[in-house]
Design a protein around this motif. Structure first.
Motif, PDB file in Angstrom:
ATOM      1  N   ILE A 121       0.841  -1.073   0.054  1.00  0.00           N
ATOM      2  CA  ILE A 121       0.094  -0.012  -0.143  1.00  0.00           C
ATOM      3  C   ILE A 121       0.710   1.115  -0.018  1.00  0.00           C
ATOM      4  O   ILE A 121       1.768   1.423   0.753  1.00  0.00           O
ATOM      5  CB  ILE A 121      -0.741   0.139   1.167  1.00  0.00           C
ATOM      6  CG1 ILE A 121      -1.903  -1.315   1.240  1.00  0.00           C
ATOM      7  CG2 ILE A 121      -1.891   1.165   1.223  1.00  0.00           C
ATOM      8  CD1 ILE A 121      -2.721  -1.125   2.433  1.00  0.00           C
ATOM      9  N   ASN A 122       0.465   2.193  -0.849  1.00  0.00           N
ATOM     10  CA  ASN A 122       1.478   3.288  -0.891  1.00  0.00           C
ATOM     11  C   ASN A 122       0.903   4.476   0.297  1.00  0.00           C
ATOM     12  O   ASN A 122      -0.214   4.940   0.145  1.00  0.00           O
ATOM     13  CB  ASN A 122       1.243   4.096  -2.195  1.00  0.00           C
ATOM     14  CG  ASN A 122       1.926   5.293  -2.567  1.00  0.00           C
ATOM     15  OD1 ASN A 122       2.779   5.825  -1.854  1.00  0.00           O
ATOM     16  ND2 ASN A 122       1.394   6.330  -3.545  1.00  0.00           N
ATOM     17  N   ARG A 123       1.744   4.413   1.098  1.00  0.00           N
ATOM     18  CA  ARG A 123       1.423   5.213   2.333  1.00  0.00           C
ATOM     19  C   ARG A 123       2.112   6.543   2.264  1.00  0.00           C
ATOM     20  O   ARG A 123       2.154   7.486   3.155  1.00  0.00           O
ATOM     21  CB  ARG A 123       1.842   4.656   3.557  1.00  0.00           C
ATOM     22  CG  ARG A 123       3.188   4.343   3.827  1.00  0.00           C
ATOM     23  CD  ARG A 123       3.527   3.719   5.177  1.00  0.00           C
ATOM     24  NE  ARG A 123       4.813   3.219   5.242  1.00  0.00           N
ATOM     25  CZ  ARG A 123       5.512   2.459   6.448  1.00  0.00           C
ATOM     26  NH1 ARG A 123       4.553   2.110   7.231  1.00  0.00           N
ATOM     27  NH2 ARG A 123       6.613   2.283   6.355  1.00  0.00           N
ATOM     28  N   GLY A 124       2.895   7.045   0.987  1.00  0.00           N
ATOM     29  CA  GLY A 124       3.523   8.179   0.810  1.00  0.00           C
ATOM     30  C   GLY A 124       2.322   9.318   0.355  1.00  0.00           C
ATOM     31  O   GLY A 124       1.445   9.147   0.462  1.00  0.00           O
ATOM     32  N   SER A 125       2.910  10.483   0.033  1.00  0.00           N
ATOM     33  CA  SER A 125       2.356  11.536  -0.408  1.00  0.00           C
ATOM     34  C   SER A 125       2.023  11.832  -1.885  1.00  0.00           C
ATOM     35  O   SER A 125       1.384  12.755  -2.311  1.00  0.00           O
ATOM     36  CB  SER A 125       2.835  12.864   0.444  1.00  0.00           C
ATOM     37  OG  SER A 125       4.148  13.019  -0.290  1.00  0.00           O
TER      38      SER A 125
END
Length: 225
Positions: A121-125
């Motif tokens: 899961i992309n938890r970056g901004s």
């Protein structure tokens, strides 16, 4: 008689004089004609030179036009190259391991076909790409790590916006005899185009691997949509 001879001699002298004058007039005409011809030839030569000069000038202008045209093409090519560089630099970057939340779960469809789904899961901004094959090693109870081979499949473009997930799976046959030679404890995952690895626990309840670790295959990432 003397008078007659004198008169005759005088007449002869006048005739000779007229003859000489006529001859002189003819030569003068020839000279004049020659000069006129020479003048005409010189004028033609000058006109020819001017014409050739004009031709050279036109040729120079043509060359200058060609040069300017070439410069324009070069400028367009350079602009195209610059645009190409901009497009390359504006492409989405690959997801970094530190920006991904990764876990593994048993997803076997039956008791024969083993499958483990690994979700990232992309938890970056920022939007990032998880396209390709992840690097996978399986760690055994004897602390050895065994690299997993890639399955026969083509990667699909997997772009993740913040909060979106990608998944890939491990596939193998399940050994139901109880005699499996493998004792997996962890799955070591390196996301596509990354060098940093995370260690995940082997999912509880996952079937035993039939054969060896070389019989397990990893497949490319894809979105969960």
């Amino acid at each position: 008689m003397k008078y007659t001879r004198i008169a005759a001699l005088a007449a002869l002298g006048v005739a000779a004089s007229l003859s000489l004058t006529a001859c002189g007039g003819t030569d003068s005409g020839k000279d004049s004609s020659s000069k006129g011809s020479s003048s005409s030839s010189s004028s033609s030569s000058e006109n020819g030179s001017k014409a050739e000069s004009g031709s050279d000038s036109g040729s120079s202008q043509s060359k200058a036009d060609d040069t300017n045209s070439g410069s324009g093409q070069d400028a367009e090519a350079n602009a195209g190259a610059a645009n190409g560089a901009t497009e390359v630099s504006s492409k989405v970057e690959f997801c970094k391991t530190q920006d991904l939340a990764i876990d593994a779960r048993d997803a076997a469809p039956d008791e024969v076909s083993g499958r483990i789904d690994i979700t990232m899961i992309n938890r970056g901004s920022a939007t990032c790409s998880a396209t390709g094959f992840a690097g996978v090693d399986i760690k055994d109870t004897d602390n050895t790590s065994n690299p997993i081979e890639r399955g026969q499949a083509q990667p699909r473009i997997t772009t993740l916006k913040p909060g979106e997930a990608a998944v890939f799976n491990l596939a193998y046959d399940i050994d139901n005899t109880g005699d499996s030679l493998t004792r997996p404890t962890n799955i070591l995952v390196t996301p596509p185009n990354e060098t940093h690895t995370v260690s995940l626990e082997w999912p509880a309840g996952a079937g035993a691997i039939k054969g060896a670790y070389t019989d397990v295959q990893v497949y490319p990432t894809h979105t969960t949509k």
